[in-house]
Design an enzyme around this catalytic site. Structure first.
Site, short mmCIF file in Angstrom:
data_model
loop_
_atom_site.label_atom_id
_atom_site.label_comp_id
_atom_site.label_asym_id
_atom_site.label_seq_id
_atom_site.Cartn_x
_atom_site.Cartn_y
_atom_site.Cartn_z
CG HIS A 1 -0.35 0.41 2.38
ND1 HIS A 1 0.16 -0.58 3.32
CD2 HIS A 1 0.25 1.55 3.08
CE1 HIS A 1 0.84 -0.22 4.26
NE2 HIS A 1 0.68 1.24 4.10
C1 UD1 Z 1 -1.50 5.69 5.01
C2 UD1 Z 1 -0.31 6.25 5.55
C3 UD1 Z 1 0.67 5.10 5.80
C4 UD1 Z 1 -0.14 3.84 6.38
C5 UD1 Z 1 -1.25 3.60 5.61
C6 UD1 Z 1 -2.11 2.40 6.21
C7 UD1 Z 1 0.16 8.53 5.10
C8 UD1 Z 1 1.06 9.55 4.30
N1 UD1 Z 1 0.39 7.19 4.81
O1 UD1 Z 1 -1.34 5.56 3.57
O2 UD1 Z 1 1.97 5.47 6.45
O3 UD1 Z 1 0.79 2.85 6.47
O4 UD1 Z 1 -2.13 4.65 5.89
O5 UD1 Z 1 -3.04 1.86 5.66
O6 UD1 Z 1 -0.49 8.95 5.91
N2 UD1 Z 1 -8.27 5.45 0.32
C9 UD1 Z 1 -9.61 4.88 -0.01
N3 UD1 Z 1 -10.32 4.46 1.09
C10 UD1 Z 1 -10.05 4.82 2.31
C11 UD1 Z 1 -8.58 5.53 2.45
C12 UD1 Z 1 -7.81 5.76 1.47
O7 UD1 Z 1 -10.02 4.30 -0.92
O8 UD1 Z 1 -10.49 4.64 3.48
C13 UD1 Z 1 -7.49 5.62 -1.07
C14 UD1 Z 1 -7.86 6.65 -1.72
O9 UD1 Z 1 -7.88 6.64 -2.82
C15 UD1 Z 1 -6.59 7.81 -1.26
C16 UD1 Z 1 -5.65 6.74 -1.18
O10 UD1 Z 1 -5.99 5.59 -0.70
O11 UD1 Z 1 -6.44 8.72 -2.00
C17 UD1 Z 1 -4.46 6.89 -0.27
O12 UD1 Z 1 -5.05 7.12 1.35
P1 UD1 Z 1 -4.05 7.70 2.35
O13 UD1 Z 1 -5.12 7.88 3.45
O14 UD1 Z 1 -3.63 9.23 1.66
O15 UD1 Z 1 -2.72 6.95 2.60
P2 UD1 Z 1 -2.58 5.35 2.54
O16 UD1 Z 1 -2.17 4.87 1.35
O17 UD1 Z 1 -3.69 4.93 3.30
#
Ligand code: UD1
Length: 357
Positions: free
Chosen positions: A207
């Site tokens: 991820h």
């Molecule tokens: C975040 C953390 C990472 C952690 C991870 C655990 C940061 C910079 N990164 O990464 O350190 O290891 O969480 O999971 O904070 N999205 C969904 N549904 C959700 C949440 C996210 O579809 O409930 C998708 C969205 O497209 C979003 C992308 O995932 O844009 C990234 O989500 P984000 O929360 O920014 O970071 P993670 O990749 O989850």
């Protein structure tokens, strides 16, 4: 004493559950905790299911910050969090780990003039191109109390001139693992739920932005997993961000892509796996504690000790190195790292004895 706990992403629900539980259980606890969810993770599989599985109290506030670029996400969190923190007027703000929610919490506390405490302080990848590294550096620099999981973490802080307020507690994730495993009962039944047999399957998660946002790296990882899946079934509970990025869906082996699993089911599945492959920080340690060898899909790790003990191998995204590391023999000495499962109690006793900045 009033504590505002900032959480928002999956690993934070796990870490905060340990401390929250220790606060509730402490015999002479005078701590009142208010949980603020930034809304960074909003899918049920990444958020609500964790609150339920880990018996974490409902958040008093949900900031519904949602997705977007780091800047957009953090600024939305900060504007909404500032109002809530001023209204709650805690003695201290608690932040966990290294996500954008951690950064927002540390900055808001500093801006409104409140002390903050950082759980999982002192971890470093020494790579400023990782958002998590930036978040950790800021959270540690601004924190009044720094709860470090290991000696290396304490030394990292010392090198940055941070000595005051640092307490080596061990890792709160170990506490959660012990507690949740104790409630799971016979986990040997879990593999059958996935139609696999004990020690004859792999579990993989991917991820990190550094892997998902780079098509070459993501392609190489899934080529390796596909190749491995011609030897053993590979179960991949996939983060939504990776699912969005992954266009290819035809595999030559037995690669099974699933939605993210609830915490209890995940550790039950990992416990009986032959191998774990991951770019997650938490899973590297959980695999080690559960006696399952790990292959880390990065070129570096914040959890160096797992590599030194032989339980973890850094294979980056080289398909050959990944498959070779995945099929290696496990070490014979048990993994006994990052504390004794009582880290959260230490956090709570430091907080209880703390008399202000
Ligand atoms: C975040 C953390 C990472 C952690 C991870 C655990 C940061 C910079 N990164 O990464 O350190 O290891 O969480 O999971 O904070 N999205 C969904 N549904 C959700 C949440 C996210 O579809 O409930 C998708 C969205 O497209 C979003 C992308 O995932 O844009 C990234 O989500 P984000 O929360 O920014 O970071 P993670 O990749 O989850």
């Amino acid at each position: 004493m009033k504590v505002v706990t900032i959480v928002g992403a999956r690993p934070q629900f796990v870490k905060a559950a340990a401390v929250s539980r220790a606060i509730r259980r402490a015999a002479r606890s005078t701590i009142r905790e208010v949980i603020v969810h930034t809304g960074q993770h909003y899918d049920k599989a990444l958020s609500a299911s964790f609150f339920q599985d880990l018996q974490l109290a409902r958040p008093a506030h949900n900031l519904e910050a949602g997705s977007g670029s780091a800047t957009a996400q953090v600024s939305r969190m900060m504007a909404r969090m500032e109002r809530v923190v001023i209204q709650e007027a805690p003695d201290i703000v608690m932040t966990y780990g290294d996500t954008n929610s951690t950064l927002a919490g540390a900055l808001v506390a500093a801006q409104v003039g409140l002390p903050s405490a950082h759980v999982e302080a002192g971890l470093r990848s020494h790579r400023l191109d990782m958002p998590e590294e930036i978040n950790r550096l800021v959270a540690d620099r601004l924190a009044t109390l720094l709860f470090a999981p290991s000696e290396i973490a304490v030394e990292n802080l010392e090198r940055e001139g941070i000595r005051e307020g640092v307490v080596r507690t061990g890792d709160v994730m170990r506490d959660v693992l012990d507690w949740r495993l104790g409630k799971l009962g016979d986990t040997r039944l879990v593999p059958a739920q996935f139609s696999v047999s004990e020690r004859e399957y792999a579990v993989a998660t991917v991820h990190r932005a550094g892997n998902t946002d780079d098509p070459d790296r993501l392609g190489a990882i899934f080529r390796a997993l596909d190749r491995l899946s011609t030897h053993v079934p590979v179960i991949v509970p996939l983060h939504p961000r990776t699912r969005h990025a992954l266009h290819h869906g035809r595999w030559s082996g037995d690669l099974r892509i699933l939605d993210p699993l609830p915490y209890g089911q995940m550790i039950g599945l990992v416990r009986h796996a032959r191998i774990v492959l991951t770019d997650s920080g938490g899973l590297q340690k959980e695999a080690c504690w559960l006696g399952v060898p790990c292959v880390t899909l990065r070129s570096e790790t914040e959890w160096l000790e797992t590599v030194e003990t032989g339980w973890n191998v850094l294979a980056d995204v080289d398909p050959e190195a990944i498959v070779e590391a995945a099929l290696r023999e496990p070490p014979t000495t048990p993994c006994d790292l990052y504390g004794d499962g009582h880290a959260a109690e230490r956090v709570v006793s430091v907080l209880t004895a703390w008399s202000g900045p």
